[in-house]
Design a protein around this motif. Sequence first.
Motif, short mmCIF file in Angstrom:
data_model
loop_
_atom_site.label_atom_id
_atom_site.label_comp_id
_atom_site.label_asym_id
_atom_site.label_seq_id
_atom_site.Cartn_x
_atom_site.Cartn_y
_atom_site.Cartn_z
N TYR A 108 0.83 -1.20 0.00
CA TYR A 108 0.00 0.00 0.00
C TYR A 108 0.87 1.26 0.00
N ILE A 109 1.95 1.22 0.77
CA ILE A 109 2.84 2.39 0.82
C ILE A 109 3.51 2.61 -0.52
N TYR A 110 3.96 1.52 -1.15
CA TYR A 110 4.57 1.65 -2.48
C TYR A 110 3.57 2.27 -3.46
N LEU A 111 2.34 1.77 -3.45
CA LEU A 111 1.33 2.30 -4.36
C LEU A 111 1.06 3.78 -4.09
N VAL B 169 1.86 9.42 -5.73
CA VAL B 169 2.33 10.79 -5.50
C VAL B 169 3.34 11.17 -6.58
N PHE B 170 4.22 10.23 -6.92
CA PHE B 170 5.20 10.47 -7.99
C PHE B 170 4.49 10.78 -9.31
N ALA B 171 3.47 9.98 -9.66
CA ALA B 171 2.75 10.19 -10.92
C ALA B 171 2.05 11.55 -10.92
N LEU B 172 1.48 11.94 -9.78
CA LEU B 172 0.82 13.24 -9.69
C LEU B 172 1.83 14.37 -9.86
N ARG C 246 13.76 -1.73 1.98
CA ARG C 246 12.42 -1.17 1.80
C ARG C 246 12.47 0.35 1.84
N ALA C 247 13.26 0.90 2.76
CA ALA C 247 13.42 2.35 2.83
C ALA C 247 14.04 2.88 1.55
N TYR C 248 14.96 2.12 0.99
CA TYR C 248 15.59 2.48 -0.29
C TYR C 248 14.51 2.58 -1.38
N GLY C 249 13.64 1.59 -1.41
CA GLY C 249 12.55 1.61 -2.40
C GLY C 249 11.59 2.76 -2.22
N LEU D 16 9.70 8.95 -3.68
CA LEU D 16 9.44 10.10 -2.83
C LEU D 16 10.42 11.23 -3.11
N GLY D 17 11.71 10.91 -3.25
CA GLY D 17 12.70 11.93 -3.56
C GLY D 17 12.44 12.57 -4.91
#
Length: 329
Positions: free
Chosen positions: A8-11, A16-19, A270-273, A278-279
């Motif tokens: 869910y967090i990845y999605l 957010v990236f797509a937006l 996971r934090a890397y992903g 997000l960055g």
Amino acid sequence: MAPLRPLYIYLLLWSVFALALLCALRFGTAQMSAEALLHGDAGLLSARGFRALCAMAVGAALAVSGLMLQSLTGNPLADPGITGINAGAALMAVATAQFVPSASAGMVMVSAIAGAGLAGLALWLLAGGDAGLGGEGIALRLPLAGLAIEALCLSLAMMLILTDAQSQARYLHWISGAIPPVSRGEAVPLLTICGALVAGIFLCNRLALLTLGADQSHSLGRNPRVTISLTLALVTVLSGASVAIVGPIAFLGLLVPFVARGLAGPALRRAYGYCVPLGAAVLMASDVAGRVIVRPGEIDAGLILAMFGGVGLVMVLTRLLPRGAGVRT
């Protein structure tokens, strides 16, 4: 349901990236409607697409650099901007461009990576890092050493820029963190960032073992000195290539990993992903904000990040200090 939470967090993060990407393509000094975005000016869309590509690559690179540096040193405030690594890269890039006017974009990038490496080495030594200990004990000295390196390198870089009219025209916006509007040889740094981001995935397990302690890492067959060297090399390449494109941007490499680690917990990979989308989204959003706030003028993305990053740093400190910032977790 717990195992599905990371999905869910990845999605959410990729949404957010797509937006942010959609906003980067649509909004700017000249606003595009949704219809024009699909069927409009190909030249304008191409220029915005290139600008968004630079922002997403640099944003991901700086976020990952901060995450790896924080994990290596055990300091949640470690960041290529605050620690002076980006400033060292900026100084070498400006010096190369000024003293070797015919330097190619690849040569400037190599110089920036070398400058980042020298600044990182100076930081490690001044902070008292021991390659055999995985950076234990340097967390408290790291910010002070980084601030000294950053102040020295940025002042020298500004001196070089301000003493030459051509450098002023070319680098004043760049050193403020401006995303390039058109391609000027950024293909090599962009490809370098992509390759380094892929390589970093395979380094996560080694670095995660090192955070448990040098002895533990060595007993599991991972030489701590090799892990430290590979991590510093990755941070150097990502930071140097990023600076070659957009200049020395601060705070992104501090705040994005802080959020990513809060979402991922102790799982470094996971934090890397989480850091990658997000960055990228944060830097694209900063660039869009800079283009629309003072339309038809622009505010460089680095300045937008500096304004909000200062507030973010205060919030991070407020949360960390009661828990004993600087202690490896």
